[in-house]
Design an enzyme around this catalytic site. Sequence first.
Site, PDB file in Angstrom:
ATOM      1  CB  THR A 252      64.358  28.902  29.988  1.00  5.90           C
ATOM      2  OG1 THR A 252      62.937  28.875  29.866  1.00  5.90           O
ATOM      3  CG2 THR A 252      64.827  30.349  30.019  1.00  5.90           C
TER       4      THR A 252
ATOM      5  NE  ARG B 173      65.926  39.396  36.235  1.00  3.39           N
ATOM      6  CZ  ARG B 173      65.152  38.325  36.386  1.00  3.39           C
ATOM      7  NH1 ARG B 173      64.346  38.223  37.423  1.00  3.39           N
ATOM      8  NH2 ARG B 173      65.177  37.351  35.486  1.00  3.39           N
TER       9      ARG B 173
ATOM     10  CG  HIS C 134      63.992  35.400  30.558  1.00  2.00           C
ATOM     11  ND1 HIS C 134      64.464  34.126  30.698  1.00  2.00           N
ATOM     12  CD2 HIS C 134      63.177  35.595  31.623  1.00  2.00           C
ATOM     13  CE1 HIS C 134      63.979  33.580  31.798  1.00  2.00           C
ATOM     14  NE2 HIS C 134      63.179  34.451  32.372  1.00  2.00           N
TER      15      HIS C 134
ATOM     16  NE  ARG D  33      61.324  38.849  34.469  1.00  2.00           N
ATOM     17  CZ  ARG D  33      60.761  39.618  35.396  1.00  2.00           C
ATOM     18  NH1 ARG D  33      60.315  40.805  35.059  1.00  2.00           N
ATOM     19  NH2 ARG D  33      60.627  39.209  36.634  1.00  2.00           N
TER      20      ARG D  33
ATOM     21  N   GLY E 272      58.364  38.784  23.492  1.00  2.00           N
ATOM     22  CA  GLY E 272      59.083  39.976  23.936  1.00  2.00           C
ATOM     23  C   GLY E 272      58.509  41.254  23.342  1.00  2.00           C
ATOM     24  N   GLY E 273      57.829  42.025  24.168  1.00  3.17           N
ATOM     25  CA  GLY E 273      57.401  43.362  23.765  1.00  3.17           C
ATOM     26  C   GLY E 273      56.185  43.428  22.864  1.00  3.17           C
TER      27      GLY E 273
ATOM     28  NE  ARG F 104      54.050  44.860  26.461  1.00  2.00           N
ATOM     29  CZ  ARG F 104      54.737  43.715  26.568  1.00  2.00           C
ATOM     30  NH1 ARG F 104      54.402  42.651  25.844  1.00  2.00           N
ATOM     31  NH2 ARG F 104      55.731  43.619  27.411  1.00  2.00           N
TER      32      ARG F 104
ATOM     33  NE  ARG G 137      57.949  42.821  31.834  1.00  2.00           N
ATOM     34  CZ  ARG G 137      58.956  42.395  31.073  1.00  2.00           C
ATOM     35  NH1 ARG G 137      58.760  42.100  29.801  1.00  2.00           N
ATOM     36  NH2 ARG G 137      60.167  42.252  31.597  1.00  2.00           N
TER      37      ARG G 137
HETATM   38  C1  FNR Z   1      59.120  35.798  32.910  1.00  2.00           C
HETATM   39  N1  FNR Z   1      59.685  34.970  31.947  1.00  2.00           N
HETATM   40  C2  FNR Z   1      60.043  33.691  32.289  1.00  2.00           C
HETATM   41  N2  FNR Z   1      60.591  32.875  31.356  1.00  2.00           N
HETATM   42  C3  FNR Z   1      60.940  31.611  31.669  1.00  2.00           C
HETATM   43  O1  FNR Z   1      61.442  30.907  30.797  1.00  2.00           O
HETATM   44  N3  FNR Z   1      60.729  31.132  32.929  1.00  2.00           N
HETATM   45  C4  FNR Z   1      60.186  31.879  33.914  1.00  2.00           C
HETATM   46  O2  FNR Z   1      59.992  31.423  35.038  1.00  2.00           O
HETATM   47  C5  FNR Z   1      59.846  33.222  33.606  1.00  2.00           C
HETATM   48  N4  FNR Z   1      59.338  34.038  34.560  1.00  2.00           N
HETATM   49  C6  FNR Z   1      58.961  35.321  34.227  1.00  2.00           C
HETATM   50  C7  FNR Z   1      58.401  36.143  35.202  1.00  2.00           C
HETATM   51  C8  FNR Z   1      57.979  37.413  34.863  1.00  2.00           C
HETATM   52  C9  FNR Z   1      57.377  38.276  35.923  1.00  2.00           C
HETATM   53  C10 FNR Z   1      58.101  37.887  33.528  1.00  2.00           C
HETATM   54  C11 FNR Z   1      57.624  39.256  33.124  1.00  2.00           C
HETATM   55  C12 FNR Z   1      58.663  37.087  32.581  1.00  2.00           C
HETATM   56  C13 FNR Z   1      59.843  35.435  30.557  1.00  2.00           C
HETATM   57  C14 FNR Z   1      58.605  35.139  29.732  1.00  2.00           C
HETATM   58  O3  FNR Z   1      58.454  33.764  29.504  1.00  2.00           O
HETATM   59  C15 FNR Z   1      58.671  35.819  28.354  1.00  2.00           C
HETATM   60  O4  FNR Z   1      59.845  35.452  27.691  1.00  2.00           O
HETATM   61  C16 FNR Z   1      58.574  37.334  28.426  1.00  2.00           C
HETATM   62  O5  FNR Z   1      57.695  37.740  29.441  1.00  2.00           O
HETATM   63  C17 FNR Z   1      58.098  37.886  27.091  1.00  2.00           C
HETATM   64  O6  FNR Z   1      58.146  39.264  27.070  1.00  2.00           O
HETATM   65  P1  FNR Z   1      56.891  40.217  27.391  1.00  2.00           P
HETATM   66  O7  FNR Z   1      55.721  39.735  26.587  1.00  2.00           O
HETATM   67  O8  FNR Z   1      56.663  40.131  28.856  1.00  2.00           O
HETATM   68  O9  FNR Z   1      57.406  41.548  26.963  1.00  2.00           O
END
Ligand code: FNR
Length: 366
Positions: free
Chosen positions: A162, A171, A258, A261, A290-291, A293, A313
């Site tokens: 990552t 956040r 991410h 986030r 990402g996104g 749905r 998610r």
């Molecule tokens: C994440 N994501 C994430 N990515 C990563 O590389 N390491 C991690 O530990 C986490 N932890 C994490 C926790 C939570 C609660 C969320 C929602 C997301 C990001 C994840 O891998 C991914 O990139 C996104 O969740 C994709 O977007 P959507 O599908 O959630 O919209």
Amino acid sequence: MEKHKILCIADLEAAASRVMPQSTSDFYNSGATNQVTVRENSSAYGKYRILPRVLKNVAEVDTKIGMFDREISFPLCVSPAGLQAMAHPDGELATSRACASLGINMGISSYANYPVEQITAVGTEIGPIHHAMQLYSMTDRAKEARIVHRAEASGCKAILLTADSPVLGVRYNEWRNGFLPPAGLEYSMVEMTSKQIQKQSHDDSFTSFNSAAHSWATEIPWLRSITKMEIWIKGILAPEDVEMAIEYGCDGVIISNHGGRQLDETPATIDALPACVQAARGRIRIHIDGGIRSGTDMFKALALGAECCWVGRPMLWGLAVDGQRGVELMLRILYNEFKRCMQLAGCKSIADITSSRIGVVRPDGP
Ligand code: FNR
């Protein structure tokens, strides 16, 4: 009629918010700062319209793609997201079983509540599945190497490094709530006990081991020297970084912010994708998250050049609603929607999903 029938991912999200405590849904659903990117990741899909072909005999369609050294049932994987045991006690074990039962692959977060050994074992018992281990650059290289070695010994096929998190994103929600994972949960991979987790904020614990001094030159050759697994970079948006990943001999990239986030006000991943695909010129694998749905979102991502989609998610919502069965429901919804979208768009195979199937782009959104 059933009051809350779950037919689509929006229904699943609503069902999850009925059962999750507020602090859990805040942690899972929030993005960084002003939540711009988290919203746009999904809404940006509304700019693209599908141009179907007709009379193409779509009685039989093949949704499979190759990934690592086998086929997966359709072009979807589950993104590595931490703290899955907060959604359901079985956490990542339930996710692994669900992915295996639907014949797709899973990313495992470094913040998983279960050890990689157990997550891979329970999935493999159910059916064909490959796992990829997500990794952050760490100041403690010995600890980072232990994660890599444990993942490899457990049969993981790839490291997902990552790259978008030199520091944690802004956040506000976590900070306002003083978010702390529930007592009793551990982070096996980064070797943190429940007691240690309870002692500091998520931001502080991340800062305590993450290395903001990471670079292509410090990370990739080192990873190559300690593992035979594939090396993928997760969190790329700029075409220049696709070039860097190629230069450093990486196996693939995930176009990702991410899930909104980390840095807010980055482009939606679907908008960043075409330039990255163009830069790659077929020299490196390109996935996206990402996104996403719906099956229609998946179709658009493939038409714009991604080989495979990942969702984060929606898996957490499935877990919260009904553990393994909830994640299976989420995957089945996306599979059925994607397959039906292929049929309605006149695509018999994944190779038919080309940029010609994108008919209209509305720059200002829907
Ligand atoms: C994440 N994501 C994430 N990515 C990563 O590389 N390491 C991690 O530990 C986490 N932890 C994490 C926790 C939570 C609660 C969320 C929602 C997301 C990001 C994840 O891998 C991914 O990139 C996104 O969740 C994709 O977007 P959507 O599908 O959630 O919209």
